[in-house]
Structure formats: structure tokens, C-alpha cells
Write a protein that holds these residues in place. Structure first.
Motif, PDB file in Angstrom:
ATOM      1  N   ILE A  80       0.807  -1.230   0.087  1.00 55.86           N
ATOM      2  CA  ILE A  80       0.059   0.208  -0.056  1.00 55.86           C
ATOM      3  C   ILE A  80       0.881   1.217  -0.024  1.00 55.86           C
ATOM      4  N   TRP A  81       0.892   1.975  -0.974  1.00 57.46           N
ATOM      5  CA  TRP A  81       1.699   3.114  -1.197  1.00 57.46           C
ATOM      6  C   TRP A  81       0.800   4.653  -1.078  1.00 57.46           C
ATOM      7  N   ASN A  82       1.523   5.463  -0.322  1.00 55.88           N
ATOM      8  CA  ASN A  82       0.881   6.977  -0.366  1.00 55.88           C
ATOM      9  C   ASN A  82       1.632   7.564  -1.769  1.00 55.88           C
ATOM     10  N   THR A  83       0.629   8.178  -2.477  1.00 52.33           N
ATOM     11  CA  THR A  83       1.170   8.700  -3.698  1.00 52.33           C
ATOM     12  C   THR A  83       1.570  10.282  -3.570  1.00 52.33           C
ATOM     13  N   LYS A  84       1.527  10.712  -2.343  1.00 54.13           N
ATOM     14  CA  LYS A  84       1.956  12.067  -1.951  1.00 54.13           C
ATOM     15  C   LYS A  84       3.410  12.109  -2.167  1.00 54.13           C
ATOM     16  N   ARG A  85       4.195  11.135  -1.236  1.00 52.48           N
ATOM     17  CA  ARG A  85       5.337  11.048  -0.970  1.00 52.48           C
ATOM     18  C   ARG A  85       6.017   9.686  -1.702  1.00 52.48           C
ATOM     19  N   TRP A  86       5.029   9.090  -2.086  1.00 55.58           N
ATOM     20  CA  TRP A  86       5.490   7.591  -2.840  1.00 55.58           C
ATOM     21  C   TRP A  86       6.350   6.711  -1.791  1.00 55.58           C
ATOM     22  N   GLU A  87       5.687   6.573  -0.552  1.00 56.08           N
ATOM     23  CA  GLU A  87       6.475   5.731   0.536  1.00 56.08           C
ATOM     24  C   GLU A  87       5.574   4.511   0.524  1.00 56.08           C
ATOM     25  N   CYS A  88       5.915   3.418   0.927  1.00 57.14           N
ATOM     26  CA  CYS A  88       5.144   2.115   1.302  1.00 57.14           C
ATOM     27  C   CYS A  88       4.673   2.283   2.818  1.00 57.14           C
ATOM     28  N   LEU A  89       3.384   2.478   2.830  1.00 59.95           N
ATOM     29  CA  LEU A  89       2.793   2.745   3.938  1.00 59.95           C
ATOM     30  C   LEU A  89       2.767   1.081   4.920  1.00 59.95           C
ATOM     31  N   LYS A  90       2.596   0.137   3.775  1.00 66.47           N
ATOM     32  CA  LYS A  90       2.411  -1.315   4.679  1.00 66.47           C
ATOM     33  C   LYS A  90       2.445  -2.296   3.428  1.00 66.47           C
ATOM     34  N   SER A  91       3.221  -3.369   4.012  1.00 66.38           N
ATOM     35  CA  SER A  91       3.794  -4.394   3.049  1.00 66.38           C
ATOM     36  C   SER A  91       3.141  -5.540   3.584  1.00 66.38           C
ATOM     37  N   ILE A  92       1.989  -6.257   2.988  1.00 65.14           N
ATOM     38  CA  ILE A  92       1.301  -7.265   3.519  1.00 65.14           C
ATOM     39  C   ILE A  92       1.629  -8.536   2.852  1.00 65.14           C
ATOM     40  N   LYS A  93       2.032  -9.769   3.589  1.00 61.96           N
ATOM     41  CA  LYS A  93       2.203 -11.203   2.858  1.00 61.96           C
ATOM     42  C   LYS A  93       0.860 -11.756   2.708  1.00 61.96           C
ATOM     43  N   ALA A  94       0.308 -11.355   1.294  1.00 57.40           N
ATOM     44  CA  ALA A  94      -1.187 -11.809   1.247  1.00 57.40           C
ATOM     45  C   ALA A  94      -1.517 -13.116   0.582  1.00 57.40           C
ATOM     46  N   HIS A  95      -0.603 -13.642  -0.037  1.00 58.44           N
ATOM     47  CA  HIS A  95      -0.563 -14.991  -0.564  1.00 58.44           C
ATOM     48  C   HIS A  95       0.473 -15.784  -0.248  1.00 58.44           C
ATOM     49  N   LYS A  96       0.245 -17.155  -0.227  1.00 55.08           N
ATOM     50  CA  LYS A  96       1.444 -18.287  -0.164  1.00 55.08           C
ATOM     51  C   LYS A  96       2.231 -18.223  -1.481  1.00 55.08           C
ATOM     52  N   GLY A  97       1.540 -18.151  -2.706  1.00 56.36           N
ATOM     53  CA  GLY A  97       2.057 -18.181  -3.969  1.00 56.36           C
ATOM     54  C   GLY A  97       2.382 -16.679  -4.401  1.00 56.36           C
ATOM     55  N   HIS A  98       1.923 -16.526  -5.796  1.00 54.88           N
ATOM     56  CA  HIS A  98       1.776 -15.189  -6.384  1.00 54.88           C
ATOM     57  C   HIS A  98       0.524 -14.614  -5.955  1.00 54.88           C
ATOM     58  N   VAL A  99       0.477 -13.416  -5.853  1.00 56.69           N
ATOM     59  CA  VAL A  99      -0.735 -12.603  -6.275  1.00 56.69           C
ATOM     60  C   VAL A  99      -0.862 -12.256  -7.599  1.00 56.69           C
ATOM     61  N   THR A 100      -2.047 -12.843  -8.118  1.00 52.48           N
ATOM     62  CA  THR A 100      -2.357 -12.612  -9.399  1.00 52.48           C
ATOM     63  C   THR A 100      -3.495 -11.480 -10.014  1.00 52.48           C
ATOM     64  N   SER A 101      -4.153 -11.063  -8.855  1.00 51.62           N
ATOM     65  CA  SER A 101      -5.076  -9.920  -9.147  1.00 51.62           C
ATOM     66  C   SER A 101      -5.462  -9.461  -8.104  1.00 51.62           C
ATOM     67  N   LEU A 102      -5.668  -7.954  -8.014  1.00 46.89           N
ATOM     68  CA  LEU A 102      -6.437  -7.478  -6.911  1.00 46.89           C
ATOM     69  C   LEU A 102      -7.602  -6.356  -7.213  1.00 46.89           C
ATOM     70  N   SER A 103      -8.401  -6.208  -6.506  1.00 46.90           N
ATOM     71  CA  SER A 103      -9.517  -5.160  -6.906  1.00 46.90           C
ATOM     72  C   SER A 103      -9.934  -4.379  -5.538  1.00 46.90           C
ATOM     73  N   ILE A 104     -10.020  -2.825  -5.583  1.00 48.91           N
ATOM     74  CA  ILE A 104     -10.395  -2.065  -4.537  1.00 48.91           C
ATOM     75  C   ILE A 104     -11.977  -1.762  -4.612  1.00 48.91           C
ATOM     76  N   HIS A 105     -12.443  -1.860  -3.573  1.00 46.62           N
ATOM     77  CA  HIS A 105     -14.001  -1.537  -3.701  1.00 46.62           C
ATOM     78  C   HIS A 105     -14.327  -0.116  -3.834  1.00 46.62           C
ATOM     79  N   PRO A 106     -15.295   0.260  -4.242  1.00 54.05           N
ATOM     80  CA  PRO A 106     -15.473   1.576  -4.612  1.00 54.05           C
ATOM     81  C   PRO A 106     -15.572   2.572  -3.467  1.00 54.05           C
ATOM     82  N   SER A 107     -15.873   2.050  -2.286  1.00 51.84           N
ATOM     83  CA  SER A 107     -15.892   2.612  -0.830  1.00 51.84           C
ATOM     84  C   SER A 107     -14.289   3.033  -0.486  1.00 51.84           C
TER      85      SER A 107
END
Length: 348
Positions: A80-107
Motif C-alpha cells: 500500500i503506497w502513499n502517492t504524495k510522498r511515494w512511500e510504502c505505508l504497509k507491506s502485507i504477505k497476502a498469498h503463499k504463492g503469487h498475487v495474480t489480481s486485486l481489486s479495490i471496492h469503490p468505498s
């Protein structure tokens, strides 16, 4: 009315092929097999920098608004990146294999991701933690929210499963002949799907029936994008044949084949596509038109009232735009600002 496509900004960005691209109101970001994310400032038409958090091919990128970017890669991380300073706010180990796709809810409060560990994961973006894990029978390679956030779809090879948000259960399945390469919500209930061929198909999420299909390219379609401009719905397609095509879609006649607006041969093997719209220029253009129209009306009224005694004044704009002071980019080695950060600012 046909359109013309001309190259506006071209840059040899990566040392390997591009695998993902995303846009917001100002920036374009590209991910590659070279494990980097490159940033471009579209207002200045310049390269802005690179993000080097991942190890492995960048598989997915998605902006939320103007402040945040999410990235996923073959290292199993979602950043998760902040686009003002382009710093990584958080790095999550999301999947045991590859992350193939992600989608953000409109909210902006939830995100979904799928990976090669046969799981569909729901993320609480407010707190930056896992909210729910659903096991899938096979690996999904695409996940996408509908524009209204009421449903989402997963793609497993040639099968598109449609889920309702409130029940998190499958309400229908669309099966295509070949592997789905790209998918896009045209409306809250209509999907545009491209498979491993040159055909674009529109499907209803409610009936799962094909509403229309047409041959868009001479070779297989790699990506689809859509946008609305001045009430006009436009579909953009990119193919392995190197062509980018733009189509005018009449939603009231969804069963009719869209008309071709323009096409351009990039002479490249295209892998992904996104559309950046210069909203600020459009708004200025529209406001200038409105101002010109208003001024014309005022002049007309003035000439009618004064009849023979009409006086014209030169109202040319003498305002000079102040040059914005641009401060140099801060080096990565600089100590981070000790500001209060959200809960998700710590690493997982």
C-alpha cells in the motif's frame, strides 16, 4: 465522427516486458517483469521515479483516488503506497504463492485479491489486515468489483463466477470457449469479456447470456478498457497484433455492434492497457466554453439595450500564471517524517 490517435509521451521504461498498468488523475504507473514499478507524471509528461519494494514480476496495480496505490506481485506481497510522498505505508504477505489480481471496492474500505494458493482474500484497508479468506477449487487469475460495489467477479481459466457482496455467494457463472484474458464492467450489470481470440463479447451479469459479440482484431485481445466522455461510452481494446482500437458503444442498443472510432498500429506486442483522461483540461475547456457563451449573451443583451450606442471593451485575459515552485525529490535515504500514521503504517 472519427477520432485520431497520436503518440503524446513515449518512454522506454523497463528492462523487461510490461505486466501491469494503472492510472489516476495525475499519474501513470507501470509494473514489469523486471520487478520494478515506474511512475510517470502525466501533467508534466516526465518520468517521476521508481518503486522497488517487490521481488518478482509485478502482476497487478490499482489506484484508489488520488492518495493511494496498491500493488501485487509474484512475491506474494500486496503493498500500500502513499502517492504524495511515494512511500510504502504497509507491506502485507497476502498469498503463499503469487498475487495474480486485486481489486479495490469503490468505498476504498475493502480490497479483494486472488493468488496461486487457491484463495480469495478480503482485506480491511482501514486497518490494513485480512478480513476473510475463501478457498477456491482452482487458482483464479482475475478479480474485479462492479462500479457500484454490489457484486464482484472472479475468473478461473474460462469461467467467470459472479458473486453478490451481501451474501458472498455465487449468483451465476459465465463460461467461455477459451481462457479469459481481460474483463471489464461496462455498467453495473454488463461485462465486456475478451478471451484467447479476436472476439469481444458483452454479457449480462443477471442472465449470464451473451448480449453481443464482434470481431475486434486480427489477433488475440490482451486487454480491454472503457470510459465515458461527454456522455459517450467508449471501449478501448489492445491486441497482440499491435493495434489499439477505440469503439463507440450505445448502451441503449447494446445488442448492436459498436462502431469503430479510430485505430492505431503501435508496431509493438501489446500486453496491457489503461486510459488516462486529462480531466483538468476538459473541465477548463468546458468552463471556457461556458464563459464564452455567457459573455456572448451579455454582449447581445448590452447591444439590444443600448441600441445605437454600443461600446465594445477589450476584455483580453492579462492574467499571468504564477510559476509553481518545484522542490527537488527527496532522497530515499532521508529519514521518514515522524508524523502520526494510520494503524496500517507498520509492516505486517
Amino acid at each position: 465522427q472519427s477520432w485520431t490517435v497520436v503518440p503524446d509521451f513515449t518512454h522506454h521504461a523497463h528492462s523487461a516486458s510490461l505486466s501491469a498498468v494503472a492510472v489516476n488523475n495525475r499519474y501513470v504507473v507501470t509494473g514489469s517483469r523486471d520487478e520494478t514499478i515506474q511512475i510517470y507524471d502525466m501533467k508534466k509528461k516526465t518520468e517521476h521515479g521508481a518503486l522497488l519494494q517487490h521481488n518478482g514480476t509485478i502482476t497487478c496495480l490499482e489506484f484508489y483516488g488520488t492518495a493511494h496505490l496498491l500493488s501485487g506481485a509474484e512475491d506474494g506481497l500486496i503493498c500500500i503506497w502513499n502517492t504524495k510522498r511515494w512511500e510504502c505505508l504497509k507491506s502485507i504477505k497476502a498469498h503463499k504463492g503469487h498475487v495474480t489480481s486485486l481489486s479495490i471496492h469503490p468505498s476504498g474500505k475493502l480490497a479483494l485479491s486472488v493468488g496461486t494458493d487457491k484463495t480469495l482474500r478480503t482485506w480491511n484497508l482501514v486497518e490494513g489486515r485480512s478480513a476473510f479468506i475463501k478457498n477456491l477449487k482452482q487458482n483464479a487469475h482475475i478479480i474485479k468489483w462492479s462500479p457500484d460495489g454490489e457484486r464482484y467477479v472472479t475468473v478461473i481459466t474460462n469461467k467467470v463466477d459472479i458473486y453478490k457482496l451481501d451474501t458472498a455467494s455465487i449468483t451465476g457463472t459465465i463460461t467461455t470457449e477459451k481462457r479469459v484474458s481481460s474483463l471489464r464492467f461496462i455498467t453495473d450489470s454488463i461485462l465486456a469479456i475478451a478471451g484467447g481470440d479476436e472476439i469481444i463479447r458483452f454479457y449480462s451479469c443477471d442472465s449470464q447470456k451473451c448480449l453481443c459479440e464482434f470481431k475486434a482484431h486480427e489477433n488475440r485481445i490482451k486487454d480491454i478498457y472503457s470510459f465515458e466522455r461527454e456522455g459517450q461510452h467508449v471501449i478501448v481494446t489492445a491486441s497482440s497484433d499491435g493495434y489499439i482500437k477505440m469503439w463507440n458503444l450505445d448502451l441503449n442498443k447494446i445488442k448492436d455492434v459498436p462502431s469503430l472510432l479510430c485505430e492505431v498500429n503501435t508496431e509493438a506486442r501489446l500486453t496491457c492497457l489503461a486510459v488516462w483522461l486529462d480531466r483538468a483540461s476538459e473541465m477548463k475547456e468546458n468552463s471556457d466554453k461556458a464563459a464564452a457563451s455567457s459573455q456572448a449573451n451579455e454582449d447581445e443583451k448590452s447591444s439590444i439595450v443600448r441600441k445605437n450606442k454600443v461600446c465594445w471593451t477589450d476584455k483580453s485575459d492579462k492574467t499571468v500564471k504564477r510559476k509553481r515552485k518545484i522542490t527537488p525529490e527527496k532522497q530515499k535515504s532521508e529519514a521518514p517524517l515522524q508524523k502520526k500514521k494510520k494503524k496500517w503504517n507498520s509492516s505486517a
